[in-house]
Design a protein around this motif. Sequence first.
Motif, mmCIF file in Angstrom:
data_model
loop_
_atom_site.group_PDB
_atom_site.id
_atom_site.type_symbol
_atom_site.label_atom_id
_atom_site.label_comp_id
_atom_site.label_asym_id
_atom_site.label_seq_id
_atom_site.Cartn_x
_atom_site.Cartn_y
_atom_site.Cartn_z
ATOM 1 N N VAL B 35 1.173 -1.210 0.366
ATOM 2 C CA VAL B 35 -0.266 0.227 0.225
ATOM 3 C C VAL B 35 1.076 1.532 0.293
ATOM 4 O O VAL B 35 1.280 1.417 0.737
ATOM 5 C CB VAL B 35 -0.959 -0.028 0.853
ATOM 6 C CG1 VAL B 35 -1.271 1.074 0.665
ATOM 7 C CG2 VAL B 35 -2.294 -1.659 1.240
ATOM 8 N N LEU B 36 0.511 1.844 -0.708
ATOM 9 C CA LEU B 36 1.597 3.398 -0.968
ATOM 10 C C LEU B 36 0.493 4.908 -1.101
ATOM 11 O O LEU B 36 -0.108 4.433 -1.435
ATOM 12 C CB LEU B 36 2.098 3.204 -2.702
ATOM 13 C CG LEU B 36 3.315 4.448 -2.933
ATOM 14 C CD1 LEU B 36 3.804 4.653 -1.627
ATOM 15 C CD2 LEU B 36 3.775 4.715 -4.589
ATOM 16 N N LEU B 37 0.634 5.560 0.291
ATOM 17 C CA LEU B 37 0.263 6.743 0.621
ATOM 18 C C LEU B 37 0.857 7.415 0.237
ATOM 19 O O LEU B 37 2.140 7.449 -0.032
ATOM 20 C CB LEU B 37 -0.133 6.361 2.114
ATOM 21 C CG LEU B 37 -0.461 4.849 2.838
ATOM 22 C CD1 LEU B 37 -0.543 5.046 4.280
ATOM 23 C CD2 LEU B 37 -2.047 5.151 2.214
ATOM 24 N N ASP B 38 0.364 8.635 -0.406
ATOM 25 C CA ASP B 38 0.861 10.069 -0.717
ATOM 26 C C ASP B 38 -0.051 11.130 -0.520
ATOM 27 O O ASP B 38 -1.368 10.682 -0.603
ATOM 28 C CB ASP B 38 1.868 10.097 -2.235
ATOM 29 C CG ASP B 38 2.402 10.890 -1.926
ATOM 30 O OD1 ASP B 38 4.119 11.119 -1.657
ATOM 31 O OD2 ASP B 38 2.516 11.993 -1.891
ATOM 32 N N LYS B 39 0.202 12.229 -0.399
ATOM 33 C CA LYS B 39 -0.766 13.388 -0.287
ATOM 34 C C LYS B 39 -0.806 14.077 -1.774
ATOM 35 O O LYS B 39 -1.788 14.486 -1.733
ATOM 36 C CB LYS B 39 -0.240 14.763 0.989
ATOM 37 C CG LYS B 39 0.684 15.145 1.030
ATOM 38 C CD LYS B 39 1.574 16.369 1.838
ATOM 39 C CE LYS B 39 2.335 16.587 1.441
ATOM 40 N NZ LYS B 39 3.159 17.322 2.813
ATOM 41 N N HIS B 40 -0.592 13.734 -2.321
ATOM 42 C CA HIS B 40 -0.623 13.791 -4.173
ATOM 43 C C HIS B 40 -0.675 12.510 -4.850
ATOM 44 O O HIS B 40 0.108 12.004 -4.319
ATOM 45 C CB HIS B 40 0.638 14.787 -4.716
ATOM 46 C CG HIS B 40 0.640 16.069 -3.854
ATOM 47 N ND1 HIS B 40 -0.078 17.096 -4.524
ATOM 48 C CD2 HIS B 40 1.859 16.556 -3.443
ATOM 49 C CE1 HIS B 40 1.028 17.771 -3.359
ATOM 50 N NE2 HIS B 40 1.691 17.586 -2.840
ATOM 51 N N ASN B 41 -1.292 12.767 -5.782
ATOM 52 C CA ASN B 41 -1.794 11.820 -6.536
ATOM 53 C C ASN B 41 -0.290 11.699 -7.952
ATOM 54 O O ASN B 41 -0.085 11.120 -9.078
ATOM 55 C CB ASN B 41 -2.930 11.969 -7.370
ATOM 56 C CG ASN B 41 -2.328 13.001 -8.773
ATOM 57 O OD1 ASN B 41 -2.281 13.616 -8.483
ATOM 58 N ND2 ASN B 41 -3.759 12.611 -9.099
ATOM 59 N N TYR B 42 0.465 12.321 -8.017
ATOM 60 C CA TYR B 42 2.114 12.234 -8.638
ATOM 61 C C TYR B 42 3.406 11.914 -7.935
ATOM 62 O O TYR B 42 3.526 12.862 -6.987
ATOM 63 C CB TYR B 42 2.356 13.039 -9.308
ATOM 64 C CG TYR B 42 1.464 14.694 -8.843
ATOM 65 C CD1 TYR B 42 2.840 15.468 -8.166
ATOM 66 C CD2 TYR B 42 0.620 15.628 -8.396
ATOM 67 C CE1 TYR B 42 2.674 16.488 -7.884
ATOM 68 C CE2 TYR B 42 0.640 17.383 -7.790
ATOM 69 C CZ TYR B 42 1.846 17.437 -7.617
ATOM 70 O OH TYR B 42 1.721 18.396 -6.925
ATOM 71 N N HIS B 43 4.417 11.950 -8.411
ATOM 72 C CA HIS B 43 5.867 11.769 -7.923
ATOM 73 C C HIS B 43 5.702 12.796 -9.085
ATOM 74 O O HIS B 43 6.486 12.935 -9.338
ATOM 75 C CB HIS B 43 6.154 10.552 -8.890
ATOM 76 C CG HIS B 43 7.886 10.798 -8.261
ATOM 77 N ND1 HIS B 43 8.350 10.600 -7.457
ATOM 78 C CD2 HIS B 43 8.569 11.187 -9.655
ATOM 79 C CE1 HIS B 43 9.991 10.987 -7.721
ATOM 80 N NE2 HIS B 43 10.430 10.917 -9.154
ATOM 81 N N ASN B 44 6.796 14.003 -8.161
ATOM 82 C CA ASN B 44 7.248 15.171 -8.492
ATOM 83 C C ASN B 44 9.064 15.485 -8.936
ATOM 84 O O ASN B 44 9.553 14.565 -7.759
ATOM 85 C CB ASN B 44 6.227 15.729 -8.065
ATOM 86 C CG ASN B 44 7.904 17.366 -6.968
ATOM 87 O OD1 ASN B 44 8.725 17.607 -7.498
ATOM 88 N ND2 ASN B 44 7.171 17.698 -6.303
ATOM 89 N N PHE B 45 9.535 15.539 -10.056
ATOM 90 C CA PHE B 45 11.725 15.785 -9.524
ATOM 91 C C PHE B 45 11.154 16.692 -9.419
ATOM 92 O O PHE B 45 11.775 18.366 -9.937
ATOM 93 C CB PHE B 45 11.257 15.321 -11.678
ATOM 94 C CG PHE B 45 13.102 15.256 -11.868
ATOM 95 C CD1 PHE B 45 13.169 14.135 -11.346
ATOM 96 C CD2 PHE B 45 13.742 16.192 -12.088
ATOM 97 C CE1 PHE B 45 14.199 13.265 -11.586
ATOM 98 C CE2 PHE B 45 15.471 16.046 -12.313
ATOM 99 C CZ PHE B 45 15.174 14.602 -11.688
ATOM 100 N N GLN B 46 11.943 16.764 -7.882
ATOM 101 C CA GLN B 46 11.863 18.396 -7.612
ATOM 102 C C GLN B 46 13.796 18.774 -7.827
ATOM 103 O O GLN B 46 12.972 19.968 -8.125
ATOM 104 C CB GLN B 46 12.352 17.787 -5.755
ATOM 105 C CG GLN B 46 11.403 17.183 -5.299
ATOM 106 C CD GLN B 46 11.651 17.638 -3.667
ATOM 107 O OE1 GLN B 46 12.029 17.811 -2.863
ATOM 108 N NE2 GLN B 46 10.943 16.842 -2.363
ATOM 109 N N PRO B 47 14.571 18.575 -8.648
ATOM 110 C CA PRO B 47 15.715 18.896 -8.708
ATOM 111 C C PRO B 47 15.202 19.826 -9.826
ATOM 112 O O PRO B 47 15.805 20.785 -10.096
ATOM 113 C CB PRO B 47 16.546 17.845 -9.072
ATOM 114 C CG PRO B 47 15.786 16.221 -8.526
ATOM 115 C CD PRO B 47 14.998 16.061 -8.597
ATOM 116 N N LEU B 48 14.519 19.959 -11.120
ATOM 117 C CA LEU B 48 13.468 20.702 -11.214
ATOM 118 C C LEU B 48 12.275 22.080 -11.205
ATOM 119 O O LEU B 48 11.614 22.578 -12.184
ATOM 120 C CB LEU B 48 12.722 19.983 -12.869
ATOM 121 C CG LEU B 48 14.298 19.878 -13.964
ATOM 122 C CD1 LEU B 48 13.919 18.508 -14.740
ATOM 123 C CD2 LEU B 48 15.831 20.022 -13.979
#
Lengths: 435, 435
Positions: B35-48
Motif C-alpha cells: 500500500v503506497l500512501l501519498d498526499k499527492h497523486n503524482y511523483h514530482n521531480f524536485q531538482p527541476l
Amino acid sequence: MNIPQSSNPRFVIIGGGFGGIALAKKLRDKEAQVVLLDKHNYHNFQPLLYQVSTGGLEPDSIAYPIRKVLQGYPNFYFRLANVLEIDTNKRKISTNIGDINYDYLVVATGSQTNYFGNKGIEAMGMAMKTIPQSLNLRSLILENFEQALLTDDLHARDALMNFVIVGGGPTGVELAGALAEIKKGILPKDYPDLDTRRAQINLVQAGDRLLPAMSEVASRKAERFLEELGVNVWKNIRVADYDGLHVTTDTDTSFNTATLVWAAGVSAVSIKGLDAKEFLCRGNRLKVNEFHQVEGFKEIFAIGDVAQMETEDFPNGHPMMAQPAIQQGRNLGDNLVRLLENKPMKPFVYKDKGSMATVGRNKAVVDLPKVKFQGVFAWFVWMFVHLYFLIGFRNRVVVFINWVYNYVRFDREARLIIRPFKKQNQVDRNKLMQD
Amino acid sequence: MNIPQSSNPRFVIIGGGFGGIALAKKLRDKEAQVVLLDKHNYHNFQPLLYQVSTGGLEPDSIAYPIRKVLQGYPNFYFRLANVLEIDTNKRKISTNIGDINYDYLVVATGSQTNYFGNKGIEAMGMAMKTIPQSLNLRSLILENFEQALLTDDLHARDALMNFVIVGGGPTGVELAGALAEIKKGILPKDYPDLDTRRAQINLVQAGDRLLPAMSEVASRKAERFLEELGVNVWKNIRVADYDGLHVTTDTDTSFNTATLVWAAGVSAVSIKGLDAKEFLCRGNRLKVNEFHQVEGFKEIFAIGDVAQMETEDFPNGHPMMAQPAIQQGRNLGDNLVRLLENKPMKPFVYKDKGSMATVGRNKAVVDLPKVKFQGVFAWFVWMFVHLYFLIGFRNRVVVFINWVYNYVRFDREARLIIRPFKKQNQVDRNKLMQD
C-alpha cells in the motif's frame, strides 16, 4: 495607470483573446498608441481546454504570454487589469489598477458561462471556459475516482463515477468523447481495484440533435461516434436543477452524479457603463454595425463573442467561435489603420471556413463550405487545423508530441491533481449521499 | 481505508518520492501486499522545480502520476491520503481517509522547508519544495514586474524588481542563475517601458562558499559563473528576518525586496507517533541502522531525506538528495524481498555517483568521484543526467523540446500567471512600502 502621453491617438483594447490579438497585430508600427488590457497575462486557446481537463495536455501548452505576442511592438502597452467601468462621456476606463482615457476603444471581452439564472447549477456545476476552471475539473474528476475507492456504498460510488455533461455543442461532445476514452483506456489500469465499467458518461442535449451549428450528417455521425465509445446521449431533455448529487430534468429522466459539467450556454462579458439595455442584444452581446461600431458610438468598437453584427446570413450575429473573432479582429485592425490615414472603413464580410469537432481517436466531423466528411481523415484535419491556429512554435511542438504520444500509447499522462479542488459545499454533497 | 485483506504480509510505504518509488518497483510480483500512501497523486521531480518557477518548464512535465508508475503491479494499492499518526504498538496508521494496519512500514516522507523557527520568513518568504509552491513563486515574480510598471515610487519599484535568494546550495544557485538569465534575455523585451537593468538578483549564503557539499573548485567556478551573469553573491551573511519588504542580516548589509526565496534549509517530515525525541536526529531525521530499520523497531524502516544512517563517511547521514534516496529505496526493496524469503538482509552501502549544479546556459559544475569539470560539457552532462532520471518517456521528450527551444531562442515561454498568488498579508506589504 502610468502610461505615457502620446501625440498619437490612443487605442485601448479590452481582452487578449482571438479577436483582441488579431486586431493588435494589425496596429504594429502604426501612428497609434495601443493599450491592451486583460485580466490574465496570457492568451488561451479555448478550443483545447477540454484536453486540459482530461489530462491530455498541460495547461501551459495552450496558453501564450501576451507580452510575448507584443514583443517588439513599439507604442504598445500591456496591462494586467480588471476593467470595472467605462465612462463613455469622458472616454475613460476604470480598472483595479487605475483609470485610463481612450481615443478609441475596442471591446473584445469574449464570453463566459451562462447558467440562465440557475443558482443550483452555478453553485454546484463545473464550467470549462478558462484554464483555472479546466484544471479544477481535471482535479475533480481524479478526486472522484480516488474517493470512489474509499466507499462501500454502491450508490455513492456510482454517483462519483457518473458524469453528466450538459450541452451538445462542440465542448460537450469533445469532453464526453475524451471521458469515454479515459474510461476505456486508462481507468481499468489506474484503478484495478474499482469496477470502472460502472462509470457512466451522459451527454444531455436540450435540442433534438448534437452539434446544432453543424450539418445534419455531422450531427448524426458525431452521435454514432459517441455511442460507439459508450457515451449515453440524451436528446430533447432540458436539465432543470442540480444540488451536487441529483440532476433533475424537464422529463422523468434524472441522474445521480457528483460531477455536472455545464457547457450549455455562454453569454457575452459586458462592462458596466456599456451595459444599458439599448446596447445589448440576447446574451448580453453588444449590437454593432458593419464596421464593428457599437450602436450610438463612433469611437467604440466590439469584436468577437461580445459583438453582435446582424447580417442577412447571421440575423443573430456571427457564431461565438474563434474564426469570426479572428476575422473581425483583422478587419477592424485594417479599418483602424484606414481611420488613421483618413480613409473610409470597409464593412466586414464573414468568410465561413467551416467548422469541426472531434469525438475521439480517429473520430471527427468536419463541415467545409463545399464538402463534409467524418472519420479518420476528418480527425487528422481537425488536429492539423488546431495546431495551425495555436499560437507559438513551442506550443505547437509540445502539443503535437503529446498527441502523438497519446495516440501511440492510448494514454494521457497529465492526470495530476496539482490544484486540489474543493467545492465550496462539498460537505453538503457528502451529506446528500448519506441521505 | 477499504483495502482487502490478504494472506501475504502488508507493506505500507508512506511517500511516493524518489525513495518510495524505487522501493515499490522492487516489490512487484512478490508475495506481499503493498500500500503506497501519498498526499499527492503524482511523483514530482524536485531538482527541476526551479525551472517551473522561472517559466522554463511546465509543471506537468516534471510530475508523473503515481498510479501510472504502479500500472500492472498486482497487489499494489495506492491511496491519496494525509497520514496523521502512527500507532507503533498496534501497527496502525491513521489518515484523513481512515485507518490502516501494517505488517511492515516504510517511512519515505522526504523533507520540507526549514525556517529554523523564524516566523517572519515563514510568513512572508517563498519556498520551492513542491509544485504548487513553485507555481506560486512563478506567479509572484511575474506579478511583481506587472506591479512595478504601475508605480512611480522608485523605492517601491526597486523592491519589486529585487530578488533575495537565501541559501547557496544547488537550489539557490540554480534559481539565481535562471533569474539572471531572465533579467538579461526576457525582461527588456517583455517590459520595454521599465528600466529592467535595475532588477537585482541577490544570492545570500551563510557560509564562506556556495555549493558547500561540492568541491572547492565547483564552488569557485559556480560563483564566477553567477557573477558573469550579474548575480550579487553575498557570503558569510546570515539572514535574520524579513517583514515582506526589509531583509535584515547579522551584518550591516540589508535588502529591500518584495521577494525573498528561502532555500537555506530543509528538515525531515516527521509523523506523530514516530516523533519522540529518542528517534529523531538533527533536522527531525529518523535514526536508522544499516538495514534502514528505525532504531527500536524491526518492522519500521525509513529511507531518503527522512532517514539518517550514520556511517563512517557520513556521520550525519547521507545527503538529502535524490541519489541516496533512490539507492536506499532499491536496497531496502531487495532486503524486503529477502525478508519475505527468510534470507538475511544486506547492509546498505552508498555509492557516490557525484553531484552537479547548473548556473545557466553552458554553465554548470560537475563533481564526479574521479573527475571534476565545469562549463559547456558539464552543462550537457547535467541535462543528460536530469533527462535520464526524469520518470516517463513523454516527460523526457517534452522537457528536452523545451530545453532545445529555450536554448535556441534564449526564451522561456511558460511565463504564465495561471495561479495568481496573493500573500496572506500582501496588504501589509503595500503599507510597508508607503512608510
